[in-house]
Design an enzyme around this catalytic site. Structure first.
Site, PDB file in Angstrom:
ATOM      1  N   ARG A  33     -11.071  42.731 -50.616  1.00  0.00           N
ATOM      2  CA  ARG A  33     -12.204  43.578 -50.999  1.00  0.00           C
ATOM      3  C   ARG A  33     -12.081  44.959 -50.378  1.00  0.00           C
ATOM      4  NH1 ARG A  33     -17.569  39.784 -50.536  1.00  0.00           N
ATOM      5  NH2 ARG A  33     -17.089  38.530 -52.377  1.00  0.00           N
ATOM      6  N   GLU A  49      -7.585  36.485 -57.134  1.00  0.00           N
ATOM      7  CA  GLU A  49      -8.209  35.546 -58.069  1.00  0.00           C
ATOM      8  C   GLU A  49      -7.253  34.417 -58.442  1.00  0.00           C
ATOM      9  OE1 GLU A  49     -11.208  35.082 -58.963  1.00  0.00           O
ATOM     10  OE2 GLU A  49     -12.038  36.849 -58.013  1.00  0.00           O
ATOM     11  N   THR A  55      -7.935  27.071 -54.579  1.00  0.00           N
ATOM     12  CA  THR A  55      -7.764  27.061 -53.124  1.00  0.00           C
ATOM     13  C   THR A  55      -8.883  27.866 -52.467  1.00  0.00           C
ATOM     14  OG1 THR A  55      -5.404  27.103 -53.628  1.00  0.00           O
ATOM     15  CG2 THR A  55      -6.000  27.405 -51.344  1.00  0.00           C
ATOM     16  N   TYR A 132     -12.086  32.693 -67.050  1.00  0.00           N
ATOM     17  CA  TYR A 132     -12.766  33.007 -65.789  1.00  0.00           C
ATOM     18  C   TYR A 132     -12.079  34.167 -65.065  1.00  0.00           C
ATOM     19  CZ  TYR A 132     -14.008  33.125 -60.961  1.00  0.00           C
ATOM     20  OH  TYR A 132     -14.393  33.597 -59.737  1.00  0.00           O
ATOM     21  N   ASP A 150     -17.805  30.715 -61.660  1.00  0.00           N
ATOM     22  CA  ASP A 150     -17.062  29.725 -60.874  1.00  0.00           C
ATOM     23  C   ASP A 150     -18.049  28.669 -60.367  1.00  0.00           C
ATOM     24  OD1 ASP A 150     -18.476  30.933 -58.859  1.00  0.00           O
ATOM     25  OD2 ASP A 150     -16.740  31.461 -57.631  1.00  0.00           O
TER      26      ASP A 150
END
Ligand code: SF4
Length: 374
Positions: A33, A49, A55, A132, A150
């Site tokens: 981020r 992603e 995971t 997604y 998600d």
């Protein structure tokens, strides 16, 4: 006539703003981020992603750092060899993701001049990017007004609106309701789009992900700390933990087999799995087939034939591993081959000292440790 959920969605126009205010104060610091207010790098968003697909955040962190240090952009990754990528991926599991990751970087370089497409549709045309992941990248990296759904977001939304329909049938409704939580752009333009530096669509998505992982947790959600507790339908009823509703789960049947740990001096007999399918292209010791109802004798008959092996030694205990669709139990047999024994067709000897450089999946690490252990 409006459904109950639609009415709740309509009545709660303040939710997107509450969510973003909360995000600005409490957002998780994650390696992929950028600092608040800075635009996200599509390469880092995409890489994280893909790694996060099956995971958790904690496991992914160090792998993400390793990847971006070695391959700082999509061009560098697109020029890397698949073997290097698989080796670096070893331990993260679900290896088809690593193969697709590499294929995707190659495609971005070859077909898109090194820049990721900025629409969901364009992103979905790339290897390894499903609906997604496309929505997540489109929202987070390009500010598109779309909500990636998600498990965390599914849980928050189904609780917020008390969605009674069980998953997976409830997915379209959850998608529709989640979209009502997208915030407007900083400039107040609700139609934020790619290239709009003020778009907060990605922040809304990440706010919901964070809320789901830190506050609206599967068990004992911390509703007192939730920015949306003023109009949460399930909180009002007191049955938050019962959402999302789920259809009964089907788990795969246990498969059984044998693995053969054969040494020749300080070398180990290995082979490479077929490119396609489970653990595609990874290294393994020879094994029998993995079948539902297989007894040990039948499995042992599939041992590789190597000169010098007079008898197999069966190690006590079994190695167990759980794949997405089935659990696996392997009995481990060990043997020593003659000094000059040739590897059977399709197999090879590798020095034990270089095993760490092989793309070994976790299940094989466990088998080898068990076989070579005292
Ligand atoms: S109030 Fe509680 S159940 Fe409702 S969204 Fe917030 S944390 Fe989840």
């Amino acid at each position: 006539m409006k459904t109950k959920q639609q009415t709740i969605a309509d009545d709660s126009a303040g939710r997107p703003a509450l969510l973003l205010e909360w995000y600005d104060r409490h957002r998780r610091r994650l390696p992929w981020r950028p600092p608040p207010g800075e635009g996200a790098d599509p390469y880092r968003v995409w890489l994280s992603e893909i790694m996060l697909q099956q995971t958790g955040v904690k496991t992914v962190g160090p792998y993400f750092e390793k990847f971006v240090t070695r391959w700082p952009d999509v061009e560098a990754l697109g020029r890397a060899s698949l073997d290097d990528v698989l080796r670096m991926w070893a331990g993260l599991g679900y290896y088809s993701r690593a193969r697709n990751l590499h294929a995707c970087a190659v495609a971005v370089l070859r077909d898109h001049g090194g820049a990721f497409p900025d629409t969901e549709q364009g992103l979905q045309s790339l290897p390894g990017i499903g609906p997604y992941t496309a929505a997540a990248i489109a929202a987070i990296a390009f500010g598109r007004r779309t909500m990636p759904i998600d498990g965390n977001i599914e849980r928050v939304v189904s609780r917020l609106f008390a969605v009674e329909e069980p998953l997976p049938q409830a997915k379209p409704l959850i998608q529709q309701l989640a979209t009502t939580l997208l915030g407007a752009s900083r400039a107040g333009d609700a139609k934020s789009r790619a290239g709009d530096a003020n778009s907060r669509a990605g922040d809304s998505a990440q706010a919901l992900m964070d809320l789901g992982s830190s506050i609206c947790t599967p068990k004992k959600p911390a509703c007192a700390l939730c920015p949306l507790n003023g109009d949460c339908a399930s909180l009002a009823r007191g049955d938050q933990e019962t959402f999302p509703r789920k259809a009964p789960k089907k788990t795969g049947a246990l498969r059984r087999g044998a693995a053969f740990v054969v040494t020749r001096g300080d070398e180990l007999l290995v082979r490479t799995r077929p490119e396609k399918g489970l653990l595609g292209g990874m290294t393994e010791v020879p094994t029998s087939h993995w079948l539902d109802a297989q007894d040990d004798k039948t499995a042992l008959k599939q041992a590789p034939s190597v000169r010098g092996i007079a008898r197999w030694h069966r190690k006590a205990g079994v190695v167990t591993h759980v794949f997405t669709h089935f659990p696996l139990q392997l009995v481990v047999h060990t043997a020593r081959a003659a000094a000059r024994a040739r590897a059977p067709k399709g197999m090879r000897w590798v020095p034990l000292s270089t095993l760490k450089d092989e793309a070994l999946p976790n299940v094989m690490r466990k088998v080898i440790a068990h076989g070579l252990g005292e």
